[in-house]
Design a protein around this motif. Sequence first.
Motif, short mmCIF file in Angstrom:
data_model
loop_
_atom_site.label_atom_id
_atom_site.label_comp_id
_atom_site.label_asym_id
_atom_site.label_seq_id
_atom_site.Cartn_x
_atom_site.Cartn_y
_atom_site.Cartn_z
N SER A 67 -17.98 -35.11 -23.24
CA SER A 67 -19.19 -35.93 -23.24
C SER A 67 -19.02 -37.08 -22.27
CB SER A 67 -19.48 -36.46 -24.64
OG SER A 67 -18.43 -37.32 -25.08
N HIS A 68 -20.14 -37.72 -21.92
CA HIS A 68 -20.14 -38.76 -20.90
C HIS A 68 -20.88 -39.99 -21.43
CE1 HIS A 68 -18.95 -35.57 -18.08
NE2 HIS A 68 -19.89 -34.85 -18.67
N SER A 69 -20.47 -41.14 -20.94
CA SER A 69 -21.13 -42.39 -21.33
C SER A 69 -22.47 -42.52 -20.64
CB SER A 69 -20.25 -43.58 -20.97
OG SER A 69 -20.22 -43.74 -19.56
N GLU A 101 -24.36 -37.23 -29.12
CA GLU A 101 -23.28 -37.87 -29.86
C GLU A 101 -23.34 -39.38 -29.70
OE1 GLU A 101 -19.48 -36.44 -28.57
OE2 GLU A 101 -20.21 -34.38 -28.28
N ARG A 102 -22.67 -40.06 -30.60
CA ARG A 102 -22.39 -41.49 -30.47
C ARG A 102 -20.95 -41.71 -30.90
NH1 ARG A 102 -26.75 -45.05 -29.68
NH2 ARG A 102 -28.78 -44.03 -29.78
N ASN A 103 -20.26 -42.62 -30.23
CA ASN A 103 -18.88 -42.87 -30.62
C ASN A 103 -18.81 -43.80 -31.82
OD1 ASN A 103 -19.29 -45.47 -29.63
ND2 ASN A 103 -18.16 -45.13 -27.72
N ARG A 112 -23.25 -40.94 -26.17
CA ARG A 112 -22.42 -39.98 -25.46
C ARG A 112 -23.26 -38.73 -25.19
NH1 ARG A 112 -18.05 -42.04 -23.23
NH2 ARG A 112 -17.24 -39.90 -23.11
#
Length: 252
Positions: free
Chosen positions: A2-4, A32-34, A40
Motif C-alpha cells: 500500500s502507499h501513503s 486501508e488506514r494505518n 493507505r
Amino acid sequence: MSHSVGQVAAFAGVTVRTLHHYDEIGLLQPGERNHAGHRRYGDDDLDRLQQILFYRELGFPLDEVAALLDDPHTDPQQHLRRQHDLLTARIDKLQKMAAAVEHAMEARRMNVRLTPEEKFEVFGDFDPDEHAAEVEERWGHTEAYKESQRRTAAYTKEDWKRVTEGLDAVHRKMADLLAQGAAADSAAAMDVAEEHRQFICGAYYDCSPEMHTCLGEMYVTDERFTATYEAIRPGLAVYMRDAILANAVRHV
C-alpha cells in the motif's frame, strides 16, 4: 503493498488535497488506514484513481464519474475501452479540427454575397472576416473544412437564416433543460446533444460522435464560444459539453 496519500499524489500528479476531497465525497476511499488513521492506498485504489483521472480528462464532472464507476453492470475493462475510444478520438481530432470546424461553420455563414449589414443582422457581434484567414491557414486542408465549404458555397441569405434559426432552436432546448435541472447525462439532454450533432451533419459536414466531443470541448476552452453560450444561459457551455460527452459515450 500500500502507499501513503503523499506517494499516490506524486504518482498521479494530483494534490493531496484532491485525494482528501475524493475520499470525503466517497469517490475514492482508501482501502486501508494505518494505526494512526492515515490513508493507505492499494492496487485496486490506484486502478480506480486512474479511471477517475481518465474521465476527468474527458471532462466528466465528479458526480457522473462516480455514477459510471459504481455502475454494477459495467466492468473495468469496459471503462478502459470507452475511455480509450474517446481519448484516441480526441488526440486524433483535437489539434486538426477542434477550432477549425466550429470557426468554419461561423465563417461560412458570412457568405460573400451578403452585405456587411446583412452579415451582422444574421450573426450579431461575431465577425467571421476576423477569423476566416486564421481558419483557412490552420485547417483549410482538413476534410471537414473542405466539405463545409462545398456544402455551403451555394447558400443564400435565406439559407443562412434558416440554419441559424435551427441551431438557435437546439440551443434553446438545451438551455431549457439546464434551467429545469436535468442532468447533462440524462436521456433528454443526450437526445438534444444528438439533435445538435445531426444538425451539423445536415448543414455542414459529417460529424462523428468523437468529432462532436471536440466541438464540445471547444465550447469551454475558447472564450469566444463560451461567451456565446453563456449569453444564452449561464452554465450552458459546460452543460453542452457534458451532454455531448455523455451522448458520445452512449454511442460507444
